[in-house]
Design an enzyme around this catalytic site. Structure first.
Site, mmCIF file in Angstrom:
data_model
loop_
_atom_site.group_PDB
_atom_site.id
_atom_site.type_symbol
_atom_site.label_atom_id
_atom_site.label_comp_id
_atom_site.label_asym_id
_atom_site.label_seq_id
_atom_site.Cartn_x
_atom_site.Cartn_y
_atom_site.Cartn_z
ATOM 1 C CG PHE A 396 3.317 0.290 14.737
ATOM 2 C CD1 PHE A 396 2.140 0.610 15.212
ATOM 3 C CD2 PHE A 396 4.128 -0.404 15.343
ATOM 4 C CE1 PHE A 396 1.484 -0.297 16.428
ATOM 5 C CE2 PHE A 396 3.774 -1.513 16.460
ATOM 6 C CZ PHE A 396 2.452 -1.214 16.802
ATOM 7 C CB CYS A 397 3.530 2.760 8.450
ATOM 8 S SG CYS A 397 1.794 3.189 7.920
ATOM 9 C CB ALA A 398 7.863 0.437 10.737
#
Length: 475
Positions: A396-398
């Site tokens: 999740f781009c985290a």
């Protein structure tokens, strides 16, 4: 402009009145039982690999929420009056300029901005935070938790950055920031960047307390509200943040528009984010052959080029629609959906819900989890192919946050999208279900039922990895 072209503006706004009236009539007295707001795609059907079709359950709001029908109607009503802004003497150009600047005022009101704050229109939250990163003073130190989305984690390449470990309580988050700010040396300009609601866990962060800690130590703070603004009211003044950034495509507007709103001084004192027409007031040749430029001191300084008028108007329309629907009612209904999903997942022992602050932490409609014995990409693919349910799998781009939550080594493989692991193999990824104002009860109920069936019975279809994604095997 000397006069507002009211007749044409009325045409562009008429759809909003009709839609808002229909929405109000559809709502019941009980906010938990209120009808979802009409969104595009609510009647779309998709094929199932097992045969037949089903209405698509869009449960990936944290990536991009479907556009509100009202927003689409407003944009369609305005489209015949489309024109370039700020530079034209023609009627449609004047109309578009008026609509553009009125949209700026609408967003400022939606965010409860302070007098003197600027609202700059951008492409997205990522663009907004990169813009702010380009304006920070020389020697500024930036403080950011490892729990941030990459849009907040990565833009500060020209600054000294202190990355803070993931806190396990809101109180620990405040204490961690206070210690870091107290220890900085030399004492100079500083900026704290923090999310309002996690794009992984949905948990609400103690923004007001973090802002107070930042200001007590002479720092400023920017709020990434990409996941907060669509779900909760956001007041710049009440939270006492210096800037706020969010994206239109998460606020029920189409892609390609965003906002950076807040204090004007750093924005005015820096070179324009983009150099070009619109950002400049005067450009003249010098005797030595060079060029002298006088830049705007308003938000236009950072809005060079022809702006996305339709995107800006769609954000303003979404702001109006959410305000008129009433956040109290929207929050109450979303909490009902959150409770339904969390209660259903709690009945499945193989499911582990990811959380920083614990089960009792307030949150928005974003829930990530892993399933024992399942590759996350395989599970998400089965939800889509066999049940018509769209969720997201990955990091999740985290990346740092998800790795922390999964208890993995920072060097373990994993990507924003799908994992490399094949179906049935362990992967460093999670599954995320997210929803909001347009989600019907049936969609979350179908999701909970599908999770239980997949864990109990397994997938009905065979899957394979293709270009890094898990897909149904149709061979």
């Amino acid at each position: 402009m000397s006069a507002r072209p009211d007749a044409a503006i009325a045409v562009a706004e008429s759809a909003a009145v009709v839609t808002a009236t229909a929405e109000t009539a559809a709502e019941s007295a009980d906010p938990c039982c209120a009808a979802p707001l009409p969104v595009l795609g609510r009647d779309v059907t998709v094929p199932l690999v097992t045969g037949g079709e089903v209405t698509y359950a869009a449960l990936d709001y944290a990536a991009s929420a479907p556009a509100l029908q009202r927003v689409w109607d407003d944009v369609a009503a305005y489209a015949p009056y489309y024109g370039s802004v700020h530079r034209g003497a023609g009627y449609l150009s004047q109309l578009s300029t008026d609509l553009f600047e009125n949209s700026r005022a609408t967003v400022a009101e939606f965010l409860d901005c302070r007098p003197g704050d600027q609202v700059v229109f951008t492409r997205s939250t990522t663009d907004s935070l990169n813009l702010l990163a380009a304006t920070i003073p020389a020697g500024c130190e930036v403080f950011v938790f490892e729990t941030e989305h990459h849009a907040s984690l990565l833009p500060w390449r020209d600054a000294r950055v202190t990355y803070l470990n993931a806190p396990r309580t809101p109180e620990q988050a405040v204490a961690t920031l206070e210690r870091a700010l107290a220890d900085r040396d030399p004492y100079g300009p500083a900026l704290v960047c923090v999310t309002g609601a996690s794009n992984v866990t949905g948990e609400l962060w103690p923004v007001k307390e973090l802002a107070a800690a930042a200001h007590a130590h002479g720092a400023r703070i920017v709020l990434d509200a990409a996941q907060l603004a669509p779900h909760h009211p956001v007041s710049v003044q009440d939270l006492d943040v210096d800037w706020i950034a969010f994206s239109g495509h998460k606020l029920y507007a189409p892609f390609g528009s965003g906002v950076l709103a807040g204090r004007a001084d750093w924005l005015q004192d820096s070179e324009p984010y983009l150099a070009g027409g619109g950002a400049s007031r005067k450009v003249a040749r010098r005797a030595d052959g060079g060029v002298d430029v006088e830049w705007h001191t308003t938000a236009a300084r950072h809005e060079a080029g022809s702006p996305n008028v339709i995107g800006v108007y769609s954000i303003a329309s979404a702001c109006k629609a959410l305000t008129e629907a009433g956040f109290d009612q929207l929050v109450a209904r979303e909490q009902h959906l959150i409770d339904t999903v969390r209660a259903g997942l709690a009945e499945v022992p193989e499911v582990k819900v990811l959380s920083l602050f614990g089960d009792d932490a307030p949150r928005v409609g974003v829930i990530s989890f892993v399933v024992e014995g399942w590759n996350s990409s395989h599970f998400a693919a089965a939800l889509s192919a066999e049940y018509g349910i769209g969720v997201r799998d990955g990091l999740f781009c985290a990346h740092p946050l998800v790795r922390t939550l999964l208890g993995s080594d920072p060097q373990d493989p994993g990507e924003c999208g799908a994992p490399e692991a094949a179906p049935g193999e362990r992967s460093l990824n999670a599954i995320r279900v997210s929803f909001g104002a347009g989600t019907p009860d049936e969609h979350v109920e179908r999701f909970v039922g599908a999770v239980k069936e997949l864990v109990r019975d397994g997938a009905q279809w065979k899957y394979r990895t293709e270009d890094g994604r898990c897909v149904p095997d149709r061979g």
